[in-house]
Design a protein around this motif. Sequence first.
Motif: not given
Length: 453
Positions: A63-66, A95-97, A317-325, A336-338
Amino acid sequence: MIHNVIAMSLLIRNGLLITPRRVLRADVKIVNGVITEMGVGLSTSGVDEVIDASGMLVLPGVIDEHVHMREPGLEYKDDFTHGTRAALKGGVTTVIEHPNTLPPVEDPGKLASKARPLESKAYVDYALLGVLHDGNIHLFEDIVAAGAVGFKIFMGPTTGNIPPPSDSSLYEALSKSGRTGVTIAFHAEDHSLVTYFTEKVKAGGGMDPWLHIEARPPITEEYSIVKIATIAKQTHGRVLIVHISSIEALEAVRKARSEGVEIYGETCPHYLVLDKVDYQKHGSLIKVNPPIRGGIHRERLLEAVGNGLIDTLGSDHAPHTPEEKKRDIWSAASGIPGVQTLLPIMLDLALRNVFPLTRVPALLSENPAKLWGLWPRKGSIDIGFDGDLVVVDPGGETVVTEEWLEYKYKLSPYIGWRLKGRIRYAILRGMVIYRDGVITDKPVGKWIRPVKL
Ligand SMILES: [Zn+2]
């Protein structure tokens, strides 16, 4: 693609079951999605499919709670389809969104209008948190009645720019938590201190990526946790401090707990395996809040994972675009995604004896299930629980490559890493949704609401 994933009955034979309290060799039978039998030498007659798990470890589904899957409203960063495919490939079956999507999940209608459309896209089960802020504390009970498993409060600046609550709102929210037993997750970084230190460090003119550590020093976490714990002590609120990154934060949690506060602690894999030197290589890619501090903080967090001071692991898990990173450290997005590397990293640490293997199901399955109202349905390999399992080859290896990652953008600091242990199968409610590198062709995930005891 795997077809006909819905077997009425499934038997996993000869595996080594890893539970928080013991390790035992047993077969597990799942009928119509639920674990019905456990024991040695269970009969295979009448079973639709048998998986031979000889030499394998069998763990409860993670269970990924985050997670912040970014849907709805921020799909340009990533979406629920990519995110939940990544989850199942990484052994995460629920997943807990978190609620800082657009619009934020701040009333019962927004909860329902977020939850329902995701069902056709979910490759794993999912549950939703609501957000609390100054404008909606009075909706606490209604949001729970609509199906939220708990809440999130942002004490500091974050993606979505949800303002921190006033002290009186905090008191009111924790009182409601105390009365209902519903957990509130806190992003505990003090807003005004973060702003103060960030402005001060930026004014120095430095652009080194590691200056992010100085812009958000441990006192910003500690001060916020002390404030939350002081109010929780009075109101009996149920508190989870997410993404703990420092010794000071750990100590604040330990102290509050010793005074009888119901306070739990989460940390994330990036605080356990990345260090200050990694800013040289990755720059803004590893900008997360609170920052990756490394050194003694990392050592103490690893100890805390082993000794129980830390209760849960979430990927954040917190994805962004390449331009934003790819921007400089001050203007780059944080996160970061994880979700896909959460279990692989934890397995690698356990298989290298950094902490006992039995901590993995405690931190990643049982404790989050209990915190978020999913117990006794999810989080354990036991009769009557959902048949959510992960089968792992401890002698195998996981190589993190762009091809392996399911994210929309492959922005992971772990690319190229070789981790001990390989996930062979992921099973959701008795359905084999992942089998040796191949994902099911159907999104069979469901919206999970809290178990009413
Ligand atoms: Zn987060």
